[in-house]
Design a protein around this motif. Sequence first.
Motif, PDB file in Angstrom:
ATOM      1  N   LEU A   1      29.203  -2.713  40.585  1.00 56.28           N
ATOM      2  CA  LEU A   1      27.929  -3.120  40.007  1.00 56.28           C
ATOM      3  C   LEU A   1      26.751  -2.418  40.689  1.00 56.28           C
ATOM      4  N   ILE A   2      26.795  -2.340  42.013  1.00 54.30           N
ATOM      5  CA  ILE A   2      25.698  -1.732  42.765  1.00 54.30           C
ATOM      6  C   ILE A   2      25.576  -0.236  42.466  1.00 54.30           C
ATOM      7  N   PHE A   3      26.678   0.480  42.528  1.00 51.08           N
ATOM      8  CA  PHE A   3      26.614   1.922  42.290  1.00 51.08           C
ATOM      9  C   PHE A   3      26.295   2.232  40.831  1.00 51.08           C
ATOM     10  N   TYR A   4      26.775   1.400  39.915  1.00 54.41           N
ATOM     11  CA  TYR A   4      26.453   1.596  38.498  1.00 54.41           C
ATOM     12  C   TYR A   4      24.963   1.372  38.258  1.00 54.41           C
ATOM     13  N   GLY A   5      24.413   0.338  38.893  1.00 50.42           N
ATOM     14  CA  GLY A   5      22.980   0.098  38.775  1.00 50.42           C
ATOM     15  C   GLY A   5      22.167   1.261  39.312  1.00 50.42           C
ATOM     16  N   LEU A   6      22.575   1.794  40.463  1.00 50.13           N
ATOM     17  CA  LEU A   6      21.883   2.962  41.038  1.00 50.13           C
ATOM     18  C   LEU A   6      21.974   4.169  40.120  1.00 50.13           C
ATOM     19  N   ALA A   7      23.130   4.348  39.477  1.00 45.30           N
ATOM     20  CA  ALA A   7      23.315   5.483  38.561  1.00 45.30           C
ATOM     21  C   ALA A   7      22.368   5.383  37.362  1.00 45.30           C
ATOM     22  N   LEU A   8      22.237   4.184  36.796  1.00 51.52           N
ATOM     23  CA  LEU A   8      21.350   3.993  35.645  1.00 51.52           C
ATOM     24  C   LEU A   8      19.891   4.232  36.033  1.00 51.52           C
ATOM     25  N   ILE A   9      19.505   3.717  37.179  1.00 51.22           N
ATOM     26  CA  ILE A   9      18.123   3.916  37.641  1.00 51.22           C
ATOM     27  C   ILE A   9      17.863   5.398  37.897  1.00 51.22           C
TER      28      ILE A   9
ATOM     29  N   LEU B   1      30.148   8.929  41.056  1.00 50.75           N
ATOM     30  CA  LEU B   1      31.213   9.588  41.817  1.00 50.75           C
ATOM     31  C   LEU B   1      31.278   9.034  43.239  1.00 50.75           C
ATOM     32  N   ALA B   2      30.104   8.865  43.845  1.00 50.05           N
ATOM     33  CA  ALA B   2      30.068   8.288  45.196  1.00 50.05           C
ATOM     34  C   ALA B   2      30.639   6.877  45.180  1.00 50.05           C
ATOM     35  N   GLY B   3      30.265   6.098  44.173  1.00 50.58           N
ATOM     36  CA  GLY B   3      30.778   4.734  44.060  1.00 50.58           C
ATOM     37  C   GLY B   3      32.269   4.694  43.806  1.00 50.58           C
ATOM     38  N   GLY B   4      32.742   5.636  42.973  1.00 51.92           N
ATOM     39  CA  GLY B   4      34.174   5.697  42.689  1.00 51.92           C
ATOM     40  C   GLY B   4      34.996   5.978  43.938  1.00 51.92           C
ATOM     41  N   ILE B   5      34.536   6.916  44.749  1.00 56.70           N
ATOM     42  CA  ILE B   5      35.240   7.249  45.996  1.00 56.70           C
ATOM     43  C   ILE B   5      35.191   6.062  46.961  1.00 56.70           C
ATOM     44  N   PHE B   6      34.038   5.403  47.026  1.00 54.16           N
ATOM     45  CA  PHE B   6      33.889   4.238  47.900  1.00 54.16           C
ATOM     46  C   PHE B   6      34.848   3.122  47.474  1.00 54.16           C
TER      47      PHE B   6
ATOM     48  N   PHE C   1      24.136  14.664  35.202  1.00 52.80           N
ATOM     49  CA  PHE C   1      24.224  14.972  36.629  1.00 52.80           C
ATOM     50  C   PHE C   1      23.679  13.815  37.461  1.00 52.80           C
ATOM     51  N   ASN C   2      22.498  13.304  37.068  1.00 43.83           N
ATOM     52  CA  ASN C   2      21.884  12.200  37.807  1.00 43.83           C
ATOM     53  C   ASN C   2      22.706  10.922  37.691  1.00 43.83           C
ATOM     54  N   LEU C   3      23.417  10.772  36.587  1.00 42.06           N
ATOM     55  CA  LEU C   3      24.288   9.611  36.391  1.00 42.06           C
ATOM     56  C   LEU C   3      25.576   9.762  37.192  1.00 42.06           C
ATOM     57  N   ALA C   4      26.099  10.988  37.233  1.00 39.37           N
ATOM     58  CA  ALA C   4      27.415  11.235  37.815  1.00 39.37           C
ATOM     59  C   ALA C   4      27.432  11.134  39.342  1.00 39.37           C
ATOM     60  N   VAL C   5      26.354  11.548  39.994  1.00 38.12           N
ATOM     61  CA  VAL C   5      26.356  11.572  41.464  1.00 38.12           C
ATOM     62  C   VAL C   5      26.570  10.176  42.060  1.00 38.12           C
ATOM     63  N   PRO C   6      25.760   9.162  41.673  1.00 36.63           N
ATOM     64  CA  PRO C   6      26.030   7.807  42.212  1.00 36.63           C
ATOM     65  C   PRO C   6      27.374   7.244  41.751  1.00 36.63           C
TER      66      PRO C   6
ATOM     67  N   ILE D   1      40.577  -3.976  50.766  1.00 38.29           N
ATOM     68  CA  ILE D   1      39.378  -4.825  50.820  1.00 38.29           C
ATOM     69  C   ILE D   1      38.966  -5.089  49.369  1.00 38.29           C
ATOM     70  N   TYR D   2      39.761  -5.859  48.672  1.00 36.26           N
ATOM     71  CA  TYR D   2      39.593  -6.026  47.231  1.00 36.26           C
ATOM     72  C   TYR D   2      38.337  -6.817  46.862  1.00 36.26           C
ATOM     73  N   GLY D   3      37.910  -7.697  47.741  1.00 36.83           N
ATOM     74  CA  GLY D   3      36.776  -8.558  47.417  1.00 36.83           C
ATOM     75  C   GLY D   3      35.458  -7.831  47.225  1.00 36.83           C
ATOM     76  N   LEU D   4      35.348  -6.622  47.771  1.00 36.54           N
ATOM     77  CA  LEU D   4      34.092  -5.871  47.667  1.00 36.54           C
ATOM     78  C   LEU D   4      34.092  -4.864  46.519  1.00 36.54           C
ATOM     79  N   VAL D   5      35.198  -4.738  45.821  1.00 38.19           N
ATOM     80  CA  VAL D   5      35.284  -3.736  44.752  1.00 38.19           C
ATOM     81  C   VAL D   5      34.316  -4.052  43.615  1.00 38.19           C
ATOM     82  N   ALA D   6      34.331  -5.295  43.122  1.00 40.29           N
ATOM     83  CA  ALA D   6      33.447  -5.663  42.011  1.00 40.29           C
ATOM     84  C   ALA D   6      31.969  -5.521  42.383  1.00 40.29           C
TER      85      ALA D   6
END
Length: 204
Positions: free
Chosen positions: A141-149, A118-123, A111-116, A132-137
């Motif tokens: 990385l940012i949302f994945y890092g937040l999910a792990l933390i 999912l938010a990152g996926g929608i973003f 659950f704690n992994l999925a929330v960030p 706006i392809y340049g901001l996808v990568a």
Amino acid sequence: MNQKHQEDLAHIRSMMERSSRFISLSGLSGVFAGLSALIGGLYVYQLFKANGLEYFDGEHKLYSANLVSHLFITAVIVLICAFTFGLLFTIRKSKKYDLPIWTSATKKMLFNLAVPLLAGGIFCLALLYHEIYGLVAPATLIFYGLALINAEKYTFSDIKYLGFCELVLGFISLFYIGYGLVFWIIGFGILHILYGLIMFKKYK
């Protein structure tokens, strides 16, 4: 007698650790997830060349709808491969050490992994929608890092260090738009492999 008490306390602490944390993650999961990302990243680079795009020329690039779709499918395949390897090695480790997989700690971690995520996926989907392809990568990385933390409290605490590395790498990549593939390969490929090897050596 004191030694017996210490052994009993150590056993109790071990039981509490097992009940409160998802500890069946395998270091090999990180290694193979990283290898999947490396292969996917190299494939994308070759895909750019096949479409007449020189990735490192520093020029602004226009991506066709067909190429964007191909890149999206590649990312999904990499994700499925990484998830499959993670699941297989986790099951393997759980059986080896007789550890349960589906526990309350597992549910909380997911659950704690999925929330960030999912938010990152929608973003990221919104970024693709608005081209706006340049901001996808950087965003992945940012949302994945937040999910792990965010999930760290329910699994190995070491995972937060990987999370912070992904987060910092994502922030840096924000200032180097156009080189997202390089940062993506470093973050999801190289960092995962290094982290997996460290975890495998530490908890084998």
